[in-house]
Design an enzyme around this catalytic site. Structure first.
Site, mmCIF file in Angstrom:
data_model
loop_
_atom_site.group_PDB
_atom_site.id
_atom_site.type_symbol
_atom_site.label_atom_id
_atom_site.label_comp_id
_atom_site.label_asym_id
_atom_site.label_seq_id
_atom_site.Cartn_x
_atom_site.Cartn_y
_atom_site.Cartn_z
ATOM 1 N N CYS A 1 0.863 -1.155 0.000
ATOM 2 C CA CYS A 1 0.000 0.000 0.000
ATOM 3 C C CYS A 1 0.911 1.219 0.000
ATOM 4 O O CYS A 1 2.124 1.093 0.055
ATOM 5 C CB CYS A 1 -0.879 0.009 1.245
ATOM 6 S SG CYS A 1 -2.038 -1.370 1.311
ATOM 7 N N CYS B 1 12.555 -4.013 3.737
ATOM 8 C CA CYS B 1 12.067 -4.983 2.740
ATOM 9 C C CYS B 1 12.908 -4.869 1.479
ATOM 10 O O CYS B 1 12.887 -3.851 0.790
ATOM 11 C CB CYS B 1 10.602 -4.707 2.423
ATOM 12 S SG CYS B 1 9.988 -5.662 1.031
ATOM 13 N N CYS C 1 5.374 -13.715 1.062
ATOM 14 C CA CYS C 1 5.650 -12.706 2.085
ATOM 15 C C CYS C 1 4.548 -12.694 3.138
ATOM 16 O O CYS C 1 3.373 -12.845 2.820
ATOM 17 C CB CYS C 1 5.756 -11.327 1.436
ATOM 18 S SG CYS C 1 6.049 -10.005 2.621
ATOM 19 N N CYS D 1 11.599 -13.697 1.230
ATOM 20 C CA CYS D 1 11.029 -14.197 -0.027
ATOM 21 C C CYS D 1 12.092 -14.896 -0.876
ATOM 22 O O CYS D 1 11.782 -15.811 -1.632
ATOM 23 C CB CYS D 1 10.328 -13.082 -0.809
ATOM 24 S SG CYS D 1 11.324 -11.605 -1.076
#
Lengths: 454, 454, 454, 454
Positions: free
Chosen positions: D2, D237, D384, D439
């Site tokens: 987002c 991330c 994730c 990931c």
């Protein structure tokens, strides 16, 4: 002021409910919604506007599948038009998903709200319906009816409720049953509605009232069980009969048109001294009372006020001029039957009196020599706390202007109201044992209730 | 069947026209449009739907500026609902831009079309209004009124027309004046409308009819000039009075409600043998006639049929079942006044008869013992060629079923029609000199006209 | 500037055309439309906006049935955004219904207009496409190709046309073929498109150009006939290759990306003196030229300008501040590759120069020490009269500012243009025999033509 | 996935936030919303779709007044597209009204949900954001920052949060800071955004990262206070840098474009054995990495894949054929630079691999003799749990196909991935101390966390 509908154990339940809502659209134009259950999952669609506006582009079979559905119509209230307040309202509790639709008003709203905040609850709207949903999440109980009983012990006031959970729909009444609800057999299942005209469109001729203090639990395949959790002196809303319900409906087991005609007949007995040439109803809500006044008094009924079906919603500048034009767009006088006449104009009730003032002016402009106002109910002097959207006391004409100055205030020749006794006799309850008439009398229907400041 | 409105030399002309269209919305629900002139430029906005739907999001001051405006309402016709057919229609001719709005029907449509094709014309729609616009492009003439005179010599039939060019608005009538149009002073300018109720919303009390064979040319500042180009025996449409116009309107100088009551009175004289308990109007169009029947006969008027304002537009499956439900959604019986009664149900006219058949069934279902149909006009036996959207002959009930089998066909106890003589007397023209009643009589109003196959 | 597509003798023709329009959407974003034929009837749907906006709610199979379809994309032009101007355009002539879609510009617009007015014609829009339709209504000829030949003798300029009548689709070129059009076999029928990328989405690998002065008549079952009605020195639009067409397309038989890379290569030969650290394309239109400049010059390509896919359409206040913000929303500098660098920024052409001025400012703000502008085409000094929407001369930067003051005007360190000779060599026409380069040179492609004042 | 934006103590705060959302639209296209405070009242508007779709008809000054605003963009997730899940989310707690916007994912979702149900809570959505709002209603604390600290002790996972209450906006980070957030001075107030490109549109050049385990409390007039409530090994991330953020942005204080070019450079060092003729980026996300590969390897960059801006949203039949066509509509090959070439096609990451399979096919169809896939990140092998919407393991190509069979599976000549070491070196964290790369590696970033079944 709202309207409810449900279909349980019925093919295309959403479509059936849509039609029942359409048949009760007079009872709520602000918003509409339908929720269904299919294979344990709940589906919901709702929006602001009329049933047709909300559902015209919806493929009901695909978006609202299933054989159980509940629906709700929301009345345009003074304040917050907001899609968040449109019902049915859905949520998930520890017992699973639930949808509910509510007609009425919880009179201990503020108390419940503070109690829920204390327990950590976050509220998303300012509607009492969300309070009821939150209470149902907090109370204990193995079954939905058990939890409803718990809820009714905390929430007071007018709470006529439809609840849908996987496998079951309940329609339930508070102990006093201010608002109407009935159910009927249809195909292999059950329909629920506020007014019987919603049954009549399917050719249904027999229905049952939901008793006060009762929960009607309906299983997905249409099995009905009645749970009575309280007994109390019933309080049918007399204003539903005076104004709100349609004359071709039965509510609480009483025929609206019949009782409204009895109001007119009582009034018709007392108008011979006015020497009227014609009786003019304010269309369409006063048609039935006016017809009875005419029949009883022998004064001919004339359709001297013509209502436009297409009055136009939008007047950009909300000025006095615009509001006056608004009435002229909606109601027009047929001067050919009014000119040089002494007319009696009939309205079902006078709340603010603003429209009636303009109607009187239109009639005099068209050449009427006398305009006598005949009101088929008593003066409204108190706001309702049980779900009818009447305004604050200071806006109620009869609460702020003495009766002997009303004619002058409204610009009419004279005003004749129905008396409280005549009204209560017309509804078959001369001693006011089973009706709430607080708006006309100020008599609290339930002694213990503390009401908010009016 | 359409409705016209114009405002010339008036502030906020588009808003004034919007209100006049709203006041005539009963006369056309398929489409609406308004065109204005400002500083020599023409502006137009139109669309499918009601006035409110078409104009609700339009800022009239910005999108339709100016002090001259014309507007049009289009009636839902059997065939082509298409935005291309919505009026006003605009175009540019050798003499500059032009907008027009048309009420009526050019009866030599096919002939005009072929003539225009021969001259190389490309037509964009199949409306007769575009033919009229194309003719106005082809004819010679220094001024708009001169070109209108030329056009009226080629186009035959009912052509009541509003034309707007920079500096001028014309409202004009064909020599026979099938359709109504009137104008009135307002502020410093002029308003034009089909029905007088569009004037009444502004408090206007006096207006002038546009005479047959006349062009009323109105300059931008409201100066009026009358040009008479033909004289002919006038042919007012009797069906406008029977059904189409509103009872509080004046058209052709005649008061609609008054003449409709005279139709009712004539019928009321002939029903004593039916021994009716009550007179029930099909609301709202038969209200006025029913009131007069009741008054004349002494049989009380009862509002036994209740009309829902919100009937719902959309029924996905257009099956017989859906159509029947459609009537049930729109009209509901108040059984409390119908049960065990001999009722007379009043309708203004019977065209296809499909709705009446269902009304009769509803009344019997509700317990009526006899249902007598009272029609306040004669049998409709011919389709209209001058602008009323009646169906082909084979769909006209009275054209395909003998009179003595009509009651059986409609499922009623008996049928009583108004006679032609009674009708023509009610409209003040007992010898049919100034009215067209072709739909009831089949008498061609203009001898020379060749009509298409019905 | 528009784009065309057609499918003839193909299943789901409307859907096929919708996809071909999507593949050419870069060539017109203002409006889109598709017309089809089925059983001799024509169907049409069109509207303002992108293909997806116009067709997202349309059931193509139901609303646009048939195996023949033509489609059109309209480019956003300076003036009149109006749904009336959206194509295809339909009408009925003496020979029956017809739909057409036009790419180009009739240069004798005013002359044709006056001629049609004189013959009595009423025009509904101010588009040259309606003039072409009206001419096709006036001219004589037994077949559509015959009438097209007549039309081409009266209408001058760039007229690449799709015409659809029952049983036949024609794609036709004016004698000079300013605009591209090609056709290809597909299934059992024929596809038509402006750019070959519309064929490629179906896996088609071979197509044929429509020759200048030719009409390709395609029957409903896909039979093709070529009618040559004129021979003339061809005038391919060089600006289509510089800017308008996509680099993966072939137009007029020339590969756009290949020719655009040749423009870049020519420019890349002449920039060693600038001592650049990096070549930055204005994305995406200059990507291909920049890549060739980089390869030829050995200066690395860097994506220092990042384009936002979602730039936002609506800025309420059209102020200078808002326009500047507009560019900042669309293009953002990656300062990590620009800081302390001497960069060459590549654009395909400079028309008004407003965007480039802001790009230069953004690059300097981000720390570039020198910003050299490299334009892969010559200075634009004349507006186009054959369908490219370039502005009036006084708005063309290179027409109002001397070349030696351009760098200052644009706020860049230097400006390098491609020369006319380099451009024409890159498009394989060093002597300008088969291309129109009027916008760069002012040389009229057709001696006899009188052009409007620029 | 987002994006967040806020403006506090700033004129026209809603408009400022709208622009910041537009600048971050790449990070969420499913829904958008803005909430503001004015005079102690909260206002909110949100809806499904792009920023332009949601706000194009909204008068921000009137509907979203005030000088404090927070906004949210929602990414299209696999499951429930529903307006109920669009943020900001508003509610009323015992401490008054509150609005919040959340980026991330609460990894102990199910645990929190059961805990809230037990306390009687009714949940209206299935989003973790509502859980966070409900927790904030339950926890004690005199101020909003105190309550946020309490909440962070119960809710685990990636929780980057904007909270708005009357008088204050907080932006807060969980202890590990998976998602980026920064704030900057602007006018007299403060702006907050996920990516720095949202600041750059206002010409802002300096900003501050919100540290892990910190709450930045901003008063209505722009006073900033930092509350640090936890210290933990930070977990930036790495996938934000590989794919999600824009190359012209800074996140966590790192420049995305710069680090992405370092990934490309590392890969460029290892491809000389492939003897490539050209490097083709999958536009636009791989542009920057491809540019660096080209620069490092000396193999020229060619724009051989052309992206259509207008790819079309709607393909009715979701068949294999339609999906293939979908790629052809979006990406087209410029065969002139691909034919007979050995090309390296660059993508930033391979998740499902479906698009790449089709790109390879398109390139071979266009005549490429070899197609070598270069991926500028390692194989994605785990979904994730902290807010990136990667699919279940069985849908991850590299998790279900052995590396030595990947080329065959994708239909390419060879596949070269970046190694984990190269990636972590490129992001300046060779020992993986401050980044989450679960990931790519499956190494849990927080030992204690129990993750749901993948």
């Amino acid at each position: 002021m709202c309207r409810l509908a449900a279909a349980v154990g019925v093919d295309n339940a959403a479509e059936v409910v849509r039609r029942m809502l359409l048949a009760q659209q007079h009872g709520g134009q602000e918003g509409a919604g339908i929720a269904t259950e299919h294979d344990g999952k709940l589906y919901i669609h709702k929006g602001l506007g009329l049933v047709d506006e909300v559902f015209s582009r919806v493929d009901l079979n695909r978006e609202l599948p299933g054989r159980s559905a509940i629906g709700h119509l929301r009345y345009a209230t003074a304040g917050g038009t907001h899609v968040n307040n449109v019902q049915p309202l859905d949520g998930v509790t520890r017992d699973g998903p639930m949808v509910l639709a509510h007609n009425g008003n919880a009179s201990n709203y503020e108390e419940l709200r503070q109690q829920l905040f204390k327990s950590g609850c976050v509220l998303r709207t300012d509607s009492d319906t969300e309070l009821i949903l939150s209470l149902l999440g907090h109370v204990a109980g193995a079954t939905l009816p058990e939890r409803l009983v718990q809820m009714y012990q905390q929430a007071q006031g007018a709470i006529t409720l439809l609840t849908l959970v996987p496998g079951m729909v309940c329609v339930s009444q508070d102990p006093f049953r201010w608002r109407p609800a009935a159910y009927a057999e249809y195909q292999d299942g059950i329909l629920v509605a506020s007014e019987s005209r919603a049954f009549k469109i399917f050719g249904i001729k027999r229905w049952h009232q939901v008793p006060p203090g009762c929960i009607i639990a309906i299983t997905a395949n249409g099995q009905v069980r009645e749970i009575r959790y309280a007994t109390a002196p019933e309080r049918r809303c007399v204003f539903e009969k005076v104004y709100f319900a349609m004359p071709d409906s039965e509510i609480y087991g009483d025929h609206v048109g019949q009782q409204r005609r009895q109001m007119g007949t009582a009034l018709g007995r007392r108008i011979s001294h006015l020497n009227l040439d014609g009786i003019i109803p304010v269309p369409d809500s006063a048609n039935v009372a006016a017809e009875a006044i005419s029949k009883e008094s022998g004064v001919p009924l004339i359709h001297g006020l013509v209502r436009s079906k297409y009055a136009g919603r939008t007047f950009i500048t909300p000025t006095q001029e615009a509001r006056e034009l608004g009435v002229r767009m909606k109601l027009s006088v047929d001067e050919s039957v009014v000119k040089s006449q002494r007319v009696g104009v009939v309205d079902d009730s006078i709340v603010r009196g603003t429209t009636m003032r303009q109607i009187a002016q239109l009639l005099f402009e068209a050449g009427a020599v006398e305009v006598h106002l005949l009101v088929s109910s008593p003066p409204v002097i108190h706001p309702c706390h049980w779900g009818i959207d009447t305004p604050h006391r200071q806006q109620l004409l009869a609460a702020r202007v003495p009766l002997d100055r009303l004619a002058e205030e409204l610009g009419v020749t004279s005003v004749t109201y129905l008396t409280e006794t005549e009204l209560m006799t017309a509804v078959g309850d001369p001693e006011s044992k089973s009706h709430c008439n607080y708006c006309f009398t100020g008599c609290k229907p339930v002694a213990a209730h503390r009401l908010p400041n009016e």
